[in-house]
Design an enzyme around this catalytic site. Structure first.
Site, PDB file in Angstrom:
ATOM      1  N   ARG A  54       0.863  -1.187   0.000  1.00 60.28           N
ATOM      2  CA  ARG A  54       0.000   0.000   0.000  1.00 60.28           C
ATOM      3  C   ARG A  54       0.899   1.238   0.000  1.00 60.28           C
ATOM      4  NH1 ARG A  54       1.766   1.580   4.052  1.00 60.28           N
ATOM      5  NH2 ARG A  54       0.639   3.522   3.856  1.00 60.28           N
ATOM      6  N   GLY A  55       0.258   2.408  -0.100  1.00 59.65           N
ATOM      7  CA  GLY A  55       1.044   3.639  -0.165  1.00 59.65           C
ATOM      8  C   GLY A  55       1.366   3.947  -1.623  1.00 59.65           C
ATOM      9  N   ALA A  56       1.344   5.245  -1.943  1.00 54.84           N
ATOM     10  CA  ALA A  56       1.413   5.669  -3.348  1.00 54.84           C
ATOM     11  C   ALA A  56       2.601   5.086  -4.121  1.00 54.84           C
ATOM     12  CB  ALA A  56       1.450   7.197  -3.389  1.00 54.84           C
ATOM     13  N   ARG A  94      -6.861   0.309  -7.363  1.00 55.69           N
ATOM     14  CA  ARG A  94      -7.068   1.393  -6.402  1.00 55.69           C
ATOM     15  C   ARG A  94      -7.175   2.714  -7.167  1.00 55.69           C
ATOM     16  NH1 ARG A  94      -4.114   1.296  -0.927  1.00 55.69           N
ATOM     17  NH2 ARG A  94      -6.079   2.319  -0.426  1.00 55.69           N
ATOM     18  N   GLN A 207      -2.920   2.658   9.823  1.00 57.74           N
ATOM     19  CA  GLN A 207      -1.563   2.659   9.257  1.00 57.74           C
ATOM     20  C   GLN A 207      -0.591   3.492  10.094  1.00 57.74           C
ATOM     21  OE1 GLN A 207      -4.396   3.199   7.540  1.00 57.74           O
ATOM     22  NE2 GLN A 207      -4.222   2.612   5.390  1.00 57.74           N
ATOM     23  N   ASP A 248      -1.642  10.714  -2.178  1.00 56.90           N
ATOM     24  CA  ASP A 248      -1.841   9.639  -3.161  1.00 56.90           C
ATOM     25  C   ASP A 248      -2.047  10.196  -4.563  1.00 56.90           C
ATOM     26  OD1 ASP A 248      -3.062   8.927  -0.357  1.00 56.90           O
ATOM     27  OD2 ASP A 248      -2.212   7.115  -1.237  1.00 56.90           O
ATOM     28  N   ASN A 258      -5.317  12.655   0.145  1.00 57.09           N
ATOM     29  CA  ASN A 258      -4.537  11.834   1.081  1.00 57.09           C
ATOM     30  C   ASN A 258      -5.517  11.073   1.965  1.00 57.09           C
ATOM     31  OD1 ASN A 258      -1.960  10.984   2.060  1.00 57.09           O
ATOM     32  ND2 ASN A 258      -2.343  12.161   3.916  1.00 57.09           N
ATOM     33  N   LYS A 259      -4.964  10.222   2.808  1.00 56.70           N
ATOM     34  CA  LYS A 259      -5.794   9.357   3.665  1.00 56.70           C
ATOM     35  C   LYS A 259      -6.885  10.149   4.376  1.00 56.70           C
ATOM     36  CE  LYS A 259      -5.540   5.807   3.807  1.00 56.70           C
ATOM     37  NZ  LYS A 259      -6.406   4.907   2.996  1.00 56.70           N
TER      38      LYS A 259
HETATM   39  O1  MRU Z   1      -4.703   3.309   1.748  1.00 56.04           O
HETATM   40  P1  MRU Z   1      -3.217   3.399   1.813  1.00 56.04           P
HETATM   41  O2  MRU Z   1      -2.597   2.911   3.066  1.00 56.04           O
HETATM   42  O3  MRU Z   1      -2.551   2.870   0.567  1.00 56.04           O
HETATM   43  O4  MRU Z   1      -3.089   4.950   1.785  1.00 56.04           O
HETATM   44  C1  MRU Z   1      -2.065   5.572   1.256  1.00 56.04           C
HETATM   45  C2  MRU Z   1      -1.363   6.200   2.327  1.00 56.04           C
HETATM   46  O5  MRU Z   1      -0.559   5.576   2.959  1.00 56.04           O
HETATM   47  C3  MRU Z   1      -1.631   7.565   2.699  1.00 56.04           C
HETATM   48  O6  MRU Z   1      -2.705   8.164   2.167  1.00 56.04           O
HETATM   49  C4  MRU Z   1      -0.346   8.326   2.704  1.00 56.04           C
HETATM   50  O7  MRU Z   1      -0.468   9.346   3.596  1.00 56.04           O
HETATM   51  C5  MRU Z   1       0.048   8.842   1.347  1.00 56.04           C
HETATM   52  S1  MRU Z   1       0.660   7.658   0.295  1.00 56.04           S
HETATM   53  C6  MRU Z   1       2.189   7.489   0.826  1.00 56.04           C
END
Ligand code: MRU
Length: 368
Positions: A54-56, A94, A207, A248, A258-259
């Site tokens: 996960r994460g961008a 995603r 997270q 993201d 973002n989250k």
């Molecule tokens: O849903 P996720 O865990 O893939 O979400 C992405 C993230 O971790 C966050 O939104 C983060 O702050 C930015 S992406 C590194």
């Protein structure tokens, strides 16, 4: 980054077997450290969708390898068409993050240079590795730009701890290495600057509590985990010097997805005159969309993530039900923070205003 004494990236080609890619399965961290093999497009799409990775930056790098697997699975007769069809499975995983389409487009563009199927397969492997290395390098560089903001605050505070609030996990686990929001923090810490991080737990998947806290612990960075709603109170009482988050997808006009919950932190930061920075590699910029609130697609995930919480119980990772069994729940995974609430964007090329002028000033080649 180090786990115990060993240096890890979050994704790599298996030693001695370049048809297998290995990832750290993040679902049960910090309680279980599991390495998983990926060999097919389907396994890769599942790993992204179900958040083993996960994460961008990391989903982007994983998508790059997904396209390499597509080249291994495609038929010789209909090679280009098959790869294109298989790439749809990766793109459908995603919707909010920009990095998946960035990686897929980069792969399909690069492959056009290959004349034979074999050449295209080699290009796809090489490009997947390039996407991975680029992500780590961009994060390293943005850390070198971003730490200067922390250093400045530290000087003003005469070396007292700089209190930084972050949301979710934009750490090395969300990228290939270093992370985005955490890269300036690690850089500042490594240079001996006194820092302390407030870590939002980040419901529903936690997270922050599970991943950011684990990363910071591994690196020895002082931190405190807080419930998601604590930030505003801390800001009102002078206990937060700055906020750094990841993203993201960020429009080239400066709106930041973002989250979920990031927007509320940005509002509280504005109300309390606290600088609010967003750190990102350029692979996260969307060069087409102009209005983030209206245009960025917001992923909605299964409601079981909201209804249940996961943790360690009797030595095993387990889930417990929080809500009445039949209560409906909604799970919006991201929100958009408008540019007017953002102090600056920290990128691999430097720091700029969250505006079209600011972003295109750093990336003039993107001007239309
Ligand atoms: O849903 P996720 O865990 O893939 O979400 C992405 C993230 O971790 C966050 O939104 C983060 O702050 C930015 S992406 C590194």
């Amino acid at each position: 980054m180090k786990v115990g004494e060993k240096h890890y990236r979050t994704i790599w080609v298996k030693k001695g077997d370049n048809k297998t890619v290995q990832i750290i399965d993040q679902r049960n961290l910090p309680h279980e450290f599991i390495i998983e093999d990926l060999k097919t497009v389907e396994e890769t799409a599942r790993a992204i969708k179900d958040m083993h990775v996960r994460g961008a930056g990391l989903v982007g790098a994983t998508a790059g390898f997904g396209i390499y697997f597509a080249t291994l699975q495609a038929s010789k007769e209909n090679f280009d068409e098959d790869v294109k069809k298989l790439s749809e499975k990766i793109l459908a995983t995603r919707p909010t993050t920009n990095n998946i389409s960035y990686a897929v487009k980069k792969q399909l563009r690069a492959m056009k240079k290959g004349k034979t199927v074999q050449e295209k397969i080699s290009i796809a492997l090489k490009t997947a590795q390039e996407i991975t290395d680029e992500d780590a390098e961009f994060c390293r560089r943005l850390g070198e730009h971003g730490y200067k903001i922390i250093e400045e605050i530290s000087k003003k505070k005469n070396g007292e701890p700089v209190n930084i609030l972050t949301h979710c996990n934009a750490g090395w686990l969300a990228f290939v290495d270093y992370g985005t929001a955490t890269a300036p923090i690690y850089e500042a810490f490594n240079r001996g600057i006194n820092v302390h991080v407030w870590v939002d737990e980040t419901r529903p998947r936690n997270q922050g509590a599970r991943l950011t806290a684990w990363e910071l612990s591994n690196h020895g960075v002082p931190h405190t985990v807080i419930a998601d709603n604590v930030g505003g109170h801390l800001m009102q009482h002078g206990m937060v010097d700055m906020v750094i988050v990841g993203t993201d997808r960020t429009t080239h006009t400066g709106d930041v997805a973002n989250k979920i919950g990031t927007y509320l932190k940005a509002l509280a930061a504005k109300d309390n005159n606290i600088p609010f920075y967003v750190a990102l590699p350029s692979s996260t910029f969307d060069w087409e969309m102009k209005d983030g609130v209206k245009e960025i697609p917001i992923e909605e995930r299964g409601n079981e993530e909201v209804k249940y919480a996961q943790g360690l119980l009797d030595g095993k990772v387990q889930k417990v039900l929080l809500t009445p069994k039949d209560s409906p729940a909604a799970n919006y995974a991201f929100d958009v923070t408008p540019r007017r609430l953002i102090t600056g964007l920290i990128t691999e090329r430097g720091i700029c205003e969250a505006s079209e002028k600011g972003v295109l000033g750093l990336y003039p080649e993107k001007k239309k």
